[in-house]
Structure formats: C-alpha cells, structure tokens
Write a protein that holds these residues in place. Structure first.
Motif, short mmCIF file in Angstrom:
data_model
loop_
_atom_site.label_atom_id
_atom_site.label_comp_id
_atom_site.label_asym_id
_atom_site.label_seq_id
_atom_site.Cartn_x
_atom_site.Cartn_y
_atom_site.Cartn_z
N UNK A 38 0.72 -1.26 0.15
CA UNK A 38 -0.04 0.04 -0.15
C UNK A 38 1.10 1.17 0.04
N UNK A 39 0.83 2.24 -1.00
CA UNK A 39 1.37 3.38 -1.19
C UNK A 39 0.73 4.68 -0.22
N UNK A 40 1.10 5.09 0.69
CA UNK A 40 0.20 6.10 1.43
C UNK A 40 0.03 7.06 0.29
N UNK A 41 -1.31 7.77 0.46
CA UNK A 41 -1.68 8.70 -0.54
C UNK A 41 -1.13 9.97 -0.81
N UNK A 42 -0.28 10.37 0.34
CA UNK A 42 0.81 11.21 0.11
C UNK A 42 1.96 11.13 -0.59
N UNK A 43 2.00 9.61 -0.88
CA UNK A 43 3.20 9.06 -1.57
C UNK A 43 4.38 8.95 -0.73
N UNK A 44 4.34 9.18 0.61
CA UNK A 44 5.50 9.05 1.52
C UNK A 44 6.07 7.67 1.93
N UNK A 45 5.38 6.89 1.83
CA UNK A 45 5.93 5.54 2.35
C UNK A 45 5.04 4.23 1.56
N UNK A 46 5.83 3.31 1.49
CA UNK A 46 5.22 1.76 1.21
C UNK A 46 5.15 1.00 2.18
N UNK A 47 3.98 0.56 2.38
CA UNK A 47 3.93 -0.56 3.77
C UNK A 47 2.91 -1.80 2.96
N UNK A 48 3.37 -2.89 3.66
CA UNK A 48 2.59 -4.04 3.31
C UNK A 48 1.05 -3.84 3.40
N UNK A 49 0.24 -4.31 2.60
CA UNK A 49 -1.17 -4.00 2.64
C UNK A 49 -1.92 -4.38 3.78
#
Length: 157
Positions: A38-49
């Motif tokens: 999952x990419x934070x909507x502000x584009x700041x971080x990618x995390x496992x869904x």
C-alpha cells in the motif's frame, strides 16, 4: 452437504467483511485495492497491505488507517446512505458516541447506535421541497411583476 455449504458461505462473508476497508469514500477506493503493498496517499511511504486498518499509524497522512482511530490527523468517511455523507476525525471512531447517522463509525464498540439516516434525510428533503416551493412562488410573482411592468411601460409609450 447443506451444512458444509452454509458454513462455507458464512466463512466467505466473514472473510470479505474482514477485508472491507472502512472509512473511505468511493472516490478513494482506487487507493485501497488489495495488493501486496500500500502506498500512502501522500506518496511518503510504502507498507505491506495487511498493515492497512491494523490500528497502527504508519503513514504521516493517516491514509493507512481510515477505519481506526490510530492516526491523529486521520479522517473517517461516513457514507450515511439516505442522508448527507461527511467526514469525521478518526479519533471519533469506536469511541462509544454515534457520529455517523448510519452508525458506521461504531462498528467495534459497545454503543447501541441506530441508523437514523433515512429519517434525517426525509426531514431534509421535506425542508428542501418547501424551499423549492417558496422559490417557485417567488419566481412566479417576479414573472407576473415583469409582465405588469412591460404593460405599464407600453401604456406610457
């Protein structure tokens, strides 16, 4: 055989309900398609869904926790079918107070919320209908005055 089908259906519904991302509007659903990450909507971080709505704030914008109160700047979307949809601060999710008229913000609390959206919507629709009747009457009177003014102007000519 019938018991197995009913059990399977129940487990499927429980699984689908457990993966439902709460607190988002339909315009944001495209960000929450289940993938590996999952990419934070502000584009700041990618995390496992699987960290979405896990009650821990991973994204600075709070976009990974739309259905929990984990993020201080998070927002929860009340669908309020039958009334006006709106956002509430996510700190109000599962706090025991029904902030959404459809009670969607209290899905995991002991609050006894009732869905009052249809009644609220009915009152608002009646109010808007009354306003429209008043507006129609005003426009009719305006048109009548214009026509009278045109007749008077022609008589003066």
């Amino acid at each position: 055989m019938r018991f197995h089908i009913i059990t399977a259906a129940f487990l499927w519904v429980a699984f689908v309900e457990s993966r439902k991302i709460r607190g988002i509007s339909s315009s944001y659903k495209r960000f929450y398609k289940e993938r590996k990450s999952f990419l934070c909507i502000d584009g700041s971080k990618m995390i496992p869904f699987d960290q979405v709505n896990d009650d821990y704030c991973d994204c600075a914008d709070g976009s990974d926790e739309p259905g929990t109160s984990a993020c201080p700047r998070g927002r929860f979307y009340c669908t309020n079918l039958g009334f006006r949809p709106h956002y509430i601060p996510s700190s109000r999710v599962n706090d025991g107070i029904c902030d959404c008229c459809d009670a969607s913000d209290e899905y995991n609390s002991h609050a006894r919320c009732q869905n009052t959206c249809w009644n609220l919507g009915q009152k608002e629709r009646a109010y808007v209908e009354g306003q429209m009747k008043t507006l129609d009457e005003g426009l009719r009177l305006k048109q009548q005055l214009i026509e009278e003014g045109v007749l008077l102007w022609r008589e003066k000519q």
